[in-house]
Design an enzyme around this catalytic site. Structure first.
Site, PDB file in Angstrom:
ATOM      1  N   VAL A 126       0.828  -1.206   0.000  1.00  0.00           N
ATOM      2  CA  VAL A 126       0.000   0.000   0.000  1.00  0.00           C
ATOM      3  C   VAL A 126       0.862   1.255   0.000  1.00  0.00           C
ATOM      4  O   VAL A 126       0.620   2.210  -0.750  1.00  0.00           O
ATOM      5  CB  VAL A 126      -0.962   0.000   1.202  1.00  0.00           C
ATOM      6  CG1 VAL A 126      -1.697   1.340   1.328  1.00  0.00           C
ATOM      7  CG2 VAL A 126      -1.971  -1.132   1.063  1.00  0.00           C
TER       8      VAL A 126
ATOM      9  N   GLU B 275      -7.519   2.702   1.636  1.00  0.00           N
ATOM     10  CA  GLU B 275      -7.200   2.361   0.246  1.00  0.00           C
ATOM     11  C   GLU B 275      -8.191   1.317  -0.256  1.00  0.00           C
ATOM     12  O   GLU B 275      -8.696   0.497   0.501  1.00  0.00           O
ATOM     13  CB  GLU B 275      -5.762   1.842   0.145  1.00  0.00           C
ATOM     14  CG  GLU B 275      -5.387   0.697   1.084  1.00  0.00           C
ATOM     15  CD  GLU B 275      -5.744  -0.678   0.553  1.00  0.00           C
ATOM     16  OE1 GLU B 275      -6.060  -0.785  -0.647  1.00  0.00           O
ATOM     17  OE2 GLU B 275      -5.726  -1.635   1.337  1.00  0.00           O
ATOM     18  N   PHE B 276      -8.438   1.373  -1.565  1.00  0.00           N
ATOM     19  CA  PHE B 276      -9.301   0.395  -2.226  1.00  0.00           C
ATOM     20  C   PHE B 276      -8.563  -0.135  -3.454  1.00  0.00           C
ATOM     21  O   PHE B 276      -9.048  -0.047  -4.581  1.00  0.00           O
ATOM     22  CB  PHE B 276     -10.634   1.033  -2.623  1.00  0.00           C
ATOM     23  CG  PHE B 276     -11.422   1.560  -1.458  1.00  0.00           C
ATOM     24  CD1 PHE B 276     -12.198   0.714  -0.674  1.00  0.00           C
ATOM     25  CD2 PHE B 276     -11.375   2.909  -1.126  1.00  0.00           C
ATOM     26  CE1 PHE B 276     -12.923   1.201   0.406  1.00  0.00           C
ATOM     27  CE2 PHE B 276     -12.102   3.403  -0.054  1.00  0.00           C
ATOM     28  CZ  PHE B 276     -12.874   2.546   0.719  1.00  0.00           C
TER      29      PHE B 276
ATOM     30  N   GLU C 199      -4.915  -5.848  -5.971  1.00  0.00           N
ATOM     31  CA  GLU C 199      -3.605  -6.306  -6.431  1.00  0.00           C
ATOM     32  C   GLU C 199      -3.716  -6.716  -7.897  1.00  0.00           C
ATOM     33  O   GLU C 199      -4.640  -7.403  -8.298  1.00  0.00           O
ATOM     34  CB  GLU C 199      -3.113  -7.475  -5.575  1.00  0.00           C
ATOM     35  CG  GLU C 199      -2.814  -7.056  -4.138  1.00  0.00           C
ATOM     36  CD  GLU C 199      -2.128  -8.147  -3.346  1.00  0.00           C
ATOM     37  OE1 GLU C 199      -1.231  -8.801  -3.896  1.00  0.00           O
ATOM     38  OE2 GLU C 199      -2.504  -8.343  -2.183  1.00  0.00           O
TER      39      GLU C 199
ATOM     40  N   PHE D 183     -17.379  -9.929  -8.947  1.00  0.00           N
ATOM     41  CA  PHE D 183     -17.213 -10.837  -7.802  1.00  0.00           C
ATOM     42  C   PHE D 183     -18.271 -11.940  -7.786  1.00  0.00           C
ATOM     43  O   PHE D 183     -18.579 -12.492  -6.731  1.00  0.00           O
ATOM     44  CB  PHE D 183     -17.210 -10.068  -6.475  1.00  0.00           C
ATOM     45  CG  PHE D 183     -15.970  -9.241  -6.269  1.00  0.00           C
ATOM     46  CD1 PHE D 183     -14.873  -9.750  -5.591  1.00  0.00           C
ATOM     47  CD2 PHE D 183     -15.878  -7.961  -6.795  1.00  0.00           C
ATOM     48  CE1 PHE D 183     -13.728  -8.999  -5.426  1.00  0.00           C
ATOM     49  CE2 PHE D 183     -14.732  -7.207  -6.653  1.00  0.00           C
ATOM     50  CZ  PHE D 183     -13.647  -7.729  -5.957  1.00  0.00           C
TER      51      PHE D 183
ATOM     52  N   GLY E 226      -8.790 -15.280  -0.915  1.00  0.00           N
ATOM     53  CA  GLY E 226      -7.560 -15.240  -0.120  1.00  0.00           C
ATOM     54  C   GLY E 226      -6.959 -13.859  -0.229  1.00  0.00           C
ATOM     55  O   GLY E 226      -7.652 -12.873  -0.448  1.00  0.00           O
TER      56      GLY E 226
ATOM     57  N   CYS F 123      -6.189  -9.033   2.139  1.00  0.00           N
ATOM     58  CA  CYS F 123      -7.278  -8.183   2.640  1.00  0.00           C
ATOM     59  C   CYS F 123      -8.486  -8.955   3.152  1.00  0.00           C
ATOM     60  O   CYS F 123      -8.829  -8.864   4.330  1.00  0.00           O
ATOM     61  CB  CYS F 123      -7.725  -7.212   1.547  1.00  0.00           C
ATOM     62  SG  CYS F 123      -6.458  -6.023   1.063  1.00  0.00           S
TER      63      CYS F 123
ATOM     64  N   ARG G  99      -0.352 -14.752   0.306  1.00  0.00           N
ATOM     65  CA  ARG G  99      -1.022 -14.702   1.600  1.00  0.00           C
ATOM     66  C   ARG G  99      -2.423 -15.303   1.527  1.00  0.00           C
ATOM     67  O   ARG G  99      -3.277 -14.851   0.794  1.00  0.00           O
ATOM     68  CB  ARG G  99      -1.073 -13.265   2.115  1.00  0.00           C
ATOM     69  CG  ARG G  99       0.259 -12.777   2.649  1.00  0.00           C
ATOM     70  CD  ARG G  99       0.241 -11.317   3.020  1.00  0.00           C
ATOM     71  NE  ARG G  99       0.217 -10.446   1.839  1.00  0.00           N
ATOM     72  CZ  ARG G  99       0.314  -9.124   1.891  1.00  0.00           C
ATOM     73  NH1 ARG G  99       0.433  -8.515   3.063  1.00  0.00           N
ATOM     74  NH2 ARG G  99       0.300  -8.409   0.789  1.00  0.00           N
TER      75      ARG G  99
END
Length: 434
Positions: free
Chosen positions: A11, A150-151, A154, A251, A259, A262, A330
């Protein structure tokens, strides 16, 4: 305007580079001397499309600099805190150690008025805690606190920063509001909605947004399971409901589960915040529980595709990261699924375009291959775990020739069942029947 960003992780680095692209003078400060040295040399510690060029351009123009010295916040009108807030071990809360430490460091170095901005994803009440820490550490400090969540997705972070759906700013101070307006002035010019709120409201907006998107993923995954039972097609269902403007199509793609850095962390933290406030969020609790169970279910689906006799079999796995266009491992589905397969006696050959070095830190005993076809050669089955573009156009004739058996498990639904069946594969996907 001079800006300081504390923390040069995902970020902080993306935000700092993008703010410098706006024309601001940005100093990215991190206590990791090795990371700062690499950044000064032009080495980017994360994979994010376009970031290397953006950093190089602005560093070359002297708008973006890197330092380990907190004293370099001197003269900054805004100081962004963009440090990690991992899940705290044992209770699911966000660990605020790094945020509180950053607040103390800022307080000790603060000489002139500045807006201290929390950019990290933080639970409700963090801004007030930062304010208290700074006042206790430096009673003479002149500052306001703002929340500016933040929005960033990745893999698309630069576009998300430069052309966001909205900018959320929570603060009580009029002076702080004006400075934040000036920081984001380039976005005003393209009519980006700038939403000013109370501090607490801005903090809750971020968590609520991530929890809602996580819930949307879990919803379509559950519908996907139902589709398989009743003979429906999950993609047609998703399109049919997504065309409703109240729902939207994003989505609504079946997957092995969400995963990344966030959604799992933020849903856990929101659940704990809600419980502590005496207002539990049962929908989000169910979302998280189902998501964890789904990853284990995906391992069993692969075992079933092998005929229920996994011992001694070799499976080629394409894709390890939690999503494409990132090297982030992650809480990726692979981290749960692949060790579960190994426990069943399955040997794993793995390939990922960007994530293998990170994957090796968590799963060092996999057989990593530099080429997807090398991973497939001689395997008993092929599994797609991440929908990288390079996997969307595999040479299927070659794949079939290389595999011992034509078993193809597509956990991202990037191929069509009818076509795969016509090509001679025993094809398994999510929420669709052949």
């Amino acid at each position: 305007m001079k800006i300081a960003v504390i923390g040069s992780g995902y970020v902080g680095l993306v935000s700092g580079a993008c703010l410098s692209e706006f024309g601001h003078q940005v100093a990215c400060i991190d206590m990791d001397a090795g990371k700062i040295q690499r950044l000064k040399a032009g080495a980017i510690p994360i994979y994010e499309p376009g970031l290397e060029d953006l950093v190089a351009r602005n560093a070359g123009a002297k708008r973006l600099s890197f330092s380990t010295e907190i004293a370099d916040i001197a003269g900054a009108q805004a100081i962004f805190i963009a440090v990690g807030t991992p899940t705290r071990r044992g209770d699911g809360h966000a660990d605020m150690t790094y945020v509180h430490s950053a607040a103390k460091q800022i307080a000790g170095a603060l000489k002139d008025y500045a807006v201290i901005v929390t950019k990290s994803t933080v639970p409700v009440g963090t801004g007030r805690a930062v304010e208290r820490i700074v006042r206790e550490t430096n009673p003479k400090a002149q500052f306001d606190v703002a929340s500016n969540p933040e929005f960033l997705r990745e893999g698309a972070a630069i576009n998300d920063f430069m052309r966001p759906d909205r900018v959320v700013i929570g603060t009580d101070g009029e002076r702080a509001k004006e400075i934040m307006r000036q920081i984001y002035r380039p976005l005003f010019l393209i009519d980006t909605p700038i939403v000013f709120t109370k501090l607490e409201t801005a903090e809750l907006i971020k968590y609520s947004a991530n929890a809602f998107l996580a819930m949307k993923i879990t919803f379509i995954n559950q519908v996907s399971d139902l589709c398989e039972k009743v003979g429906a097609d999950v993609h047609d269902v998703a399109r049919g409901i997504g065309l409703d403007g109240r729902i939207g199509g994003k989505f609504l793609h079946p997957s092995p589960g969400f995963g990344g850095s966030c959604f799992p962390k933020d849903t856990r933290a929101l659940i704990q915040t809600a419980r502590d406030a005496g207002s539990p969020l049962s929908l989000i609790e169910a979302t998280l529980d189902f998501n964890e169970a789904r990853k284990t279910q995906m391992a069993e689906r692969i075992v079933a595709a092998l005929g229920g006799k996994p011992e001694g079999k070799t499976v080629a796995v394409l894709g390890l990261t939690f999503k494409p266009n990132t090297d982030d491992m992650r809480e990726a589905a692979s981290v749960t699924i692949l060790p579960a397969l190994q426990k069943r006696g399955i040997k794993i050959r793995a390939h990922d375009p960007e994530g293998m070095e990170e994957a090796k830190k968590q799963m060092p005993d996999l057989d990593y291959r530099d080429d997807p076809y090398d991973a497939i050669d001689g395997a008993d089955a092929l599994v797609i775990l991440t929908e990288w573009n390079s996997y969307r156009s595999l040479d299927l004739d070659r794949v079939k020739t290389l595999l011992k058996a034509p078993i193809f498990v597509d956990l991202r639904n990037i191929y069509r069942p009818a076509e795969m069946q016509a090509a001679g594969f025993q094809y398994s996907s999510l929420g669709r029947t052949a």
